[in-house]
Design a protein around this motif. Sequence first.
Motif, PDB file in Angstrom:
ATOM      1  N   ALA A 130       3.351  -2.581   3.962  1.00 41.95           N
ATOM      2  CA  ALA A 130       3.396  -2.979   2.548  1.00 41.95           C
ATOM      3  C   ALA A 130       3.651  -1.752   1.684  1.00 41.95           C
ATOM      4  O   ALA A 130       3.367  -0.613   2.086  1.00 41.95           O
ATOM      5  CB  ALA A 130       2.082  -3.639   2.127  1.00 41.95           C
ATOM      6  N   SER A 161       5.287  -6.905   0.630  1.00 43.77           N
ATOM      7  CA  SER A 161       4.932  -6.857   2.050  1.00 43.77           C
ATOM      8  C   SER A 161       6.175  -6.525   2.848  1.00 43.77           C
ATOM      9  O   SER A 161       7.290  -6.881   2.466  1.00 43.77           O
ATOM     10  CB  SER A 161       4.357  -8.199   2.499  1.00 43.77           C
ATOM     11  N   LEU A 222      -1.195  -8.843   2.231  1.00 45.67           N
ATOM     12  CA  LEU A 222      -0.936  -9.445   3.538  1.00 45.67           C
ATOM     13  C   LEU A 222      -1.367 -10.905   3.573  1.00 45.67           C
ATOM     14  O   LEU A 222      -0.690 -11.749   4.171  1.00 45.67           O
ATOM     15  CB  LEU A 222      -1.657  -8.648   4.628  1.00 45.67           C
TER      16      LEU A 222
END
Length: 515
Positions: A130, A161, A222
């Motif tokens: 990320a 991400s 995430l």
Amino acid sequence: MPAKAPKAARHLEVERKFDVGESAVTPSFEGIAAIARVDTPPAQELDAVYFDTPRQDLARHRITLRRRTGGSDAGWHLKLPAGPDSRTEVHAPLQSNTDADTEADTDSVPDELLDVVLAIVRDRGLEPVARITTRRENQILYGSDGAALAEFCNDHVTAWSAPTAEDSEPEPADQQWREWELEVQNGESESTSHELLNRLSNRLLDAGAAPAGHGSKLARVLDSAGLSAPAAAPPSKDPVHQAVARQIEELLVWDRAVRDDVDDSVHQMRVTIRKIRSLLKDSQDSFGLADGAWVLDELRELAGVLGVARDAEVLAERYERELTRLDPALVRGPVSERLVSGAQRRYQLGLRRSLAAMRTKRYFRLLDALDAMVAEPPVSTFGQDAAPVTIDAAYRRVRKASKAAKAAERAEDADTALHVIRKRAKRLRYTAAATGADQVSQQAKAIQTLLGDHQDSVVSREHLLAQAHAAHVAGEDTFTYGLLYQQETDIAERAHEQLDAALRKLDKAVRRSRR
């Protein structure tokens, strides 16, 4: 990995995060008794790339690794859990001009940070997962003595991400949100710091904030992208499996401590390894070790490697303590240099050898095998669950060893037999603790401690004889070596005299556990 990674700077971070809407007004900290002044530095633009293994092993252990540019603490940051509101943050500087570029090669992850988490990362490699940019508006809160007490951060976050191999999009979708952070400085006491943290947190809650739904910015990114680490499998109901799983987690903690050369960490890691081995050995069928007994051999070898440093550490502490207690007139010649300093040098050599072993693929495969064992349910036999582990078999081995010790005719044989009792009592202790037989575990530990003193005396006497001989050859006075040797003999005899009573207490505890 290099043979030895340098230590990186560390500090304890005590903070809380809060979710907040875009329209929320930044709170005022006036009226809080501890706060005398508030400064507002210029806003900062922060840009961070986060790294993890392909299967997100760091995230699974609540660890983050990032390379940040911008702000007053640009560099590499590794954050390790240290409590509900606390994390240990390990810093390393940016390594080069190319490293300051967020597109720099991932090979630039500093060795000193990678080494800290090597038992988790192993040889799986790290990759970007990320990128997070933050516009940070912060306030520094000072006490009446002019010392900074806390920092409040109003963060406007944009995050991406990393795309997966299956992702057809050239660029991952961005996420944007606002959050608040509170970080308090380490005060005179932990309770003082948390009291201030609670007071400041209440001010933020009153302003409309809510406790953050994620432990870190990375976790939020995430999770929103559906890339969170898979949830851990439900824990086994088998108590021995649960105990082994706990000890494997402990092993990873002590691994980090050994790499940082924390006091007593080699001892604790070695103890943890022996606990795992004892539990596995007493439950081989349950763990499917018929074809994987190599794991037991590898655990024994690893404990042996650590034992070089541990034995030297014990001797250095033992001789320093005993020489300090002696009348200075009885300490003749360079005894401390030979016994204490010499043992300390052997400890450092043993530590280097231990760290070298802990950086090998052989070690990583052992850790992989242990993970796999506890990830699977107990092995069934002919369609039935594995038989529950009992303490009877382990106790029978203790009794057999005690009979052998009584039958030994030579002192050397008796010493060896007593050491066997100690090892078997230790296995009984771990098995009893895992199965809830607390009194048995307690009495087995008493025997282990008693005979541990005896074994330390055996090792010490052998070492004293060797050092006394070297001193004699060098023309030094050997009087003090003889004095210490007699003290060690007395320790061994007292331990031997107390053994029968300790064994009787153990027998009673085992009998009670059967009721």
